[in-house]
Design an enzyme around this catalytic site. Sequence first.
Site, PDB file in Angstrom:
ATOM      1  N   GLU A 127       0.839  -1.203   0.000  1.00 43.31           N
ATOM      2  CA  GLU A 127       0.000   0.000   0.000  1.00 43.31           C
ATOM      3  C   GLU A 127       0.867   1.243   0.000  1.00 43.31           C
ATOM      4  O   GLU A 127       1.822   1.351   0.764  1.00 43.31           O
ATOM      5  CB  GLU A 127      -0.916  -0.009   1.231  1.00 43.31           C
ATOM      6  CG  GLU A 127      -1.816   1.207   1.361  1.00 43.31           C
ATOM      7  CD  GLU A 127      -2.706   1.138   2.592  1.00 43.31           C
ATOM      8  OE1 GLU A 127      -2.967   2.209   3.190  1.00 43.31           O
ATOM      9  OE2 GLU A 127      -3.137   0.020   2.971  1.00 43.31           O
ATOM     10  N   GLU A 132      -2.918  12.163   1.827  1.00 40.58           N
ATOM     11  CA  GLU A 132      -3.779  11.739   2.929  1.00 40.58           C
ATOM     12  C   GLU A 132      -3.670  12.718   4.096  1.00 40.58           C
ATOM     13  O   GLU A 132      -2.594  13.234   4.394  1.00 40.58           O
ATOM     14  CB  GLU A 132      -3.385  10.339   3.389  1.00 40.58           C
ATOM     15  CG  GLU A 132      -4.271   9.742   4.461  1.00 40.58           C
ATOM     16  CD  GLU A 132      -3.878   8.321   4.824  1.00 40.58           C
ATOM     17  OE1 GLU A 132      -4.759   7.573   5.295  1.00 40.58           O
ATOM     18  OE2 GLU A 132      -2.690   7.957   4.647  1.00 40.58           O
TER      19      GLU A 132
END
Length: 316
Positions: A127, A132
């Site tokens: 990932e 974010e």
Amino acid sequence: MLLDAHAASLVAAASFTKVAEFSGLTFFDNFSFMTAKDPTPNTTNQYISRANATKANLIYFNQGAGSAFMAVDSSTVVPSGGKRSSVRIQSNKVYNSGTLLVADIGHAPTGCGTWPAMWFKGLNQGELDFMEGVNTMSYNNMVIHTSSGCYGEPDRSSQLGQALSQTCGINDPPVPSPALSNGCATKVNDSSTFGPQFNAVGGGAYTINWDTNGFAIHFFSRPNIPADILSENPNPDTWGLPLMRFDFGCCPSNHFQDLRLIINTALCGKWPISNWGDSGCPSDLTCEQYVLSTPGGFNDAYWAIHSIKEYKNNGK
């Protein structure tokens, strides 16, 4: 004179060919829609289908702005125990080494209770979260998560961001200990990379360059997007230090295979809740109470994406 492997890779990486573009009226055709509660614990949103999102006006193509719009519901007072509607999309296409992705983003979600992210996830729990943050945060947090046996390089001087931790494996002991973050995280102390200031200047372009040596992530705010990106002739050699560079020296590259691009906005969850008091969010309400009772708090909780362009690295 002999070139080291990294220098040689930079020479070879100068040639790219555009192979795909997500934009315009067909933007959402390139994605599947998740239809479930967010899988992260303590979240208070429900992801809805493309048909329902279209009906609720949570997704559409904005012709005037030239961007795909993807939002959180900002009109409904949700009963206690309910979930606010949101959208999560995942690319139909998978990505592997030899890819340069350029994401031109005009606006990203912000506001109390929000947890927006643009990220990749694939096999072996690999990932890469390249954009974010939570609540009213004004800086980007990038992080890599994997299965066991993956670590970041101790020397991270070849990036602009602040490395917070070196342990990427979700079940491995943290290095350093105690860890400052979960996963191999990099904090970017630049308010133009995320949040209100990002949106104030019309966003910008994130680039993810993935070759056999690792990942390099650059960001350019709207006024500073290089001419080579605008002309679709990207030349990463001229972009300077990346926000984050993650080399595969201490992490086998097979941790990252068949990655899919995911774009979503979660609501609440561990990170927004733990950051609540530092974000200027209402002290008389919990995150869940705020999310359910304050639809107007999500007027800025939307993505506006001009395009996502994929280039093939002709040298890798």
